[in-house]
Design an enzyme around this catalytic site. Structure first.
Site, PDB file in Angstrom:
ATOM      1  N   HIS A  66      -0.136   8.405   7.391  1.00 58.07           N
ATOM      2  CA  HIS A  66      -1.595   8.351   7.384  1.00 58.07           C
ATOM      3  C   HIS A  66      -2.122   6.992   7.862  1.00 58.07           C
ATOM      4  O   HIS A  66      -1.458   5.970   7.756  1.00 58.07           O
ATOM      5  CB  HIS A  66      -2.127   8.654   5.978  1.00 58.07           C
ATOM      6  CG  HIS A  66      -1.563   7.768   4.923  1.00 58.07           C
ATOM      7  ND1 HIS A  66      -0.317   7.944   4.388  1.00 58.07           N
ATOM      8  CD2 HIS A  66      -2.069   6.673   4.325  1.00 58.07           C
ATOM      9  CE1 HIS A  66      -0.077   7.020   3.492  1.00 58.07           C
ATOM     10  NE2 HIS A  66      -1.133   6.228   3.441  1.00 58.07           N
ATOM     11  N   ALA A 109       4.917  -0.095   8.003  1.00 59.46           N
ATOM     12  CA  ALA A 109       3.544   0.095   7.558  1.00 59.46           C
ATOM     13  C   ALA A 109       2.695  -1.122   7.909  1.00 59.46           C
ATOM     14  O   ALA A 109       3.134  -2.269   7.770  1.00 59.46           O
ATOM     15  CB  ALA A 109       3.512   0.328   6.047  1.00 59.46           C
TER      16      ALA A 109
END
Length: 140
Positions: A66, A109
């Site tokens: 996401h 990330a």
């Protein structure tokens, strides 16, 4: 993702637009129909907040978490990223410009990728720097 496949296969333009809008509203994902996406794309956690440039190219069996952005640098060029087969892109990562992410590469990330990433490499940080893994592109 089923809605993406439906939007691409839809012969009626208005229906395709409706499916695109539903994808944005229901899933919170912006994937234009013109983006080249190989089979097996996995949007982990529903891909919430993911934005993909219309000219981006994504290989087979890519996993995108996401909040990922695949886009341009905003410098007047319209170059979009190319993602190799089997790549993994962590949550919140930004891959900007005409860079190539190699096969089975891993993007950490929140990394900001501005340069090419070789096959089987791991890129982390802002801007992303490369560390190599002990894997070959032919291994599973």
């Amino acid at each position: 993702m089923l809605l993406v496949r439906v939007a691409r296969a839809c012969p009626i333009p208005l229906a395709a637009v409706i499916v695109d809008i539903a994808l944005k509203v229901v899933c919170g994902v912006d994937i234009p129909r013109s983006a080249e996406i190989g089979p097996g794309l996995r949007l982990a956690h529903g891909g919430r907040g993911t934005v993909i440039h219309p000219r981006a190219r994504i290989g087979e069996r890519v996993t995108i978490y996401h909040g990922v952005t695949l886009g341009t640098r905003g410098d007047g060029t319209d170059d979009a990223p190319t993602i190799g087969d089997g790549a993994y892109i962590g949550a919140g990562a930004c891959i900007l410009g005409g860079v190539t992410v190699g096969r089975k590469a891993r993007i950490g990330a929140n990394a900001v990728v501005l340069t090419d990433i070789p096959d089987c490499a791991t890129a982390v940080g802002v801007p992303a720097r490369v560390t190599y893994a002990d894997r070959s592109p032919d291994s599973t």
